[in-house]
Design a protein around this motif. Structure first.
Motif, PDB file in Angstrom:
ATOM      1  N   PHE A  62       0.835  -1.196   0.000  1.00 17.33           N
ATOM      2  CA  PHE A  62       0.000   0.000   0.000  1.00 17.33           C
ATOM      3  C   PHE A  62       0.872   1.249   0.000  1.00 17.33           C
ATOM      4  N   VAL A  63       0.574   2.152  -0.910  1.00 18.01           N
ATOM      5  CA  VAL A  63       1.268   3.426  -0.987  1.00 18.01           C
ATOM      6  C   VAL A  63       0.234   4.520  -0.768  1.00 18.01           C
ATOM      7  N   PRO A  64       0.332   5.246   0.357  1.00 18.72           N
ATOM      8  CA  PRO A  64      -0.638   6.308   0.608  1.00 18.72           C
ATOM      9  C   PRO A  64      -0.528   7.403  -0.450  1.00 18.72           C
ATOM     10  N   PRO A  65      -1.641   8.009  -0.811  1.00 15.20           N
ATOM     11  CA  PRO A  65      -1.586   9.084  -1.803  1.00 15.20           C
ATOM     12  C   PRO A  65      -0.747  10.253  -1.303  1.00 15.20           C
ATOM     13  N   ASN A  66      -0.030  10.874  -2.225  1.00 19.56           N
ATOM     14  CA  ASN A  66       0.713  12.090  -1.895  1.00 19.56           C
ATOM     15  C   ASN A  66       0.706  13.011  -3.099  1.00 19.56           C
ATOM     16  N   LYS A  67       1.094  14.239  -2.903  1.00 22.22           N
ATOM     17  CA  LYS A  67       1.047  15.243  -3.968  1.00 22.22           C
ATOM     18  C   LYS A  67       2.430  15.614  -4.486  1.00 22.22           C
ATOM     19  N   LEU A 163       6.903   5.739  -2.051  1.00 21.11           N
ATOM     20  CA  LEU A 163       6.175   6.858  -2.645  1.00 21.11           C
ATOM     21  C   LEU A 163       5.353   6.422  -3.848  1.00 21.11           C
ATOM     22  N   VAL A 164       5.823   5.388  -4.541  1.00 22.04           N
ATOM     23  CA  VAL A 164       5.111   4.799  -5.679  1.00 22.04           C
ATOM     24  C   VAL A 164       5.241   3.288  -5.587  1.00 22.04           C
ATOM     25  N   THR A 165       4.355   2.581  -6.292  1.00 20.68           N
ATOM     26  CA  THR A 165       4.409   1.121  -6.212  1.00 20.68           C
ATOM     27  C   THR A 165       5.368   0.503  -7.221  1.00 20.68           C
ATOM     28  N   VAL A 166       5.525   1.147  -8.384  1.00 19.44           N
ATOM     29  CA  VAL A 166       6.407   0.600  -9.418  1.00 19.44           C
ATOM     30  C   VAL A 166       7.200   1.719 -10.078  1.00 19.44           C
TER      31      VAL A 166
END
Length: 194
Positions: A62-67, A163-166
């Motif tokens: 799981f990667v929490p959303p970020n801006k 920060l990202v999954t891939v």
């Protein structure tokens, strides 16, 4: 245990919505717990998203959303890399990544796709020159390859940092046709035919 999805009172338009709050890990800088709040128009949507998030959390993916934008991440990555590199190498990394920043820098890191990277690479090969030579002409294959390699390194670290999954750039490469065309042009120039 209480139900994680709560039914909210009707809003001003009389619409009922559903909300849940789920743990999204801890902030690596502060060590504080982070929570993600999501609101949906239907209970079905809320249940599906809650199941997806909790499943990913248990899998450790799981990667929490970020801006964070690509530019912001590249800045952070360069600061981390600077600790292990000579100043001239850091300067070269900056120049190399400046080629990427103009087209991809304002894209959110989590919204960056392989298509974005491929479009940037094609643009760079066809008209990405902004200094040194005729502006608007293509960059050399080696220059584009170096920029792509630095971008891949930065995105690998973004995956490691959660920060990202891939790494969306991992499978992007300079097409063989572009490499052959440049070799042919270079040969013609060295032989005096161009």
């Amino acid at each position: 245990m209480s139900e994680p999805i709560k039914k909210l009172p009707p809003n001003a338009k009389g619409k009922v919505r559903y909300r849940f709050v789920v743990d999204a890990g801890t902030d690596p800088e502060t060590g504080k717990r982070k929570q993600l709040r999501r609101t949906f128009n239907t209970l079905r949507e809320a249940k599906a998203e809650y199941a997806r998030i909790t499943s990913k959390r248990h899998e450790g993916t799981f990667v929490p959303p970020n801006k964070i934008t690509v530019n912001e991440w590249l800045d952070q990555w360069l600061v981390m890399k600077a600790e292990d590199l000579e100043p001239t190498t850091v300067y070269n990394y900056r120049v190399t990544l400046d080629r990427v920043r103009g087209k991809l820098g304002n894209v959110r890191l989590q919204e960056l796709t392989e298509d974005h990277v491929v479009a940037w690479m094609r643009w760079a090969l066809q008209g990405g020159r902004v200094r040194g030579g005729k502006a608007g002409t293509g960059l050399g294959v080696t220059s584009v390859d170096m920029s792509l390699a630095r971008l891949k390194d930065a995105l690998n670290r973004a995956v490691t940092r959660g920060l990202v999954t891939v790494n969306v750039a991992s499978e992007v490469h300079i097409p063989l046709k572009a490499r052959k065309a440049e070799r042919k042009t270079n040969l013609a120039v060295s032989l005096g035919y161009a």
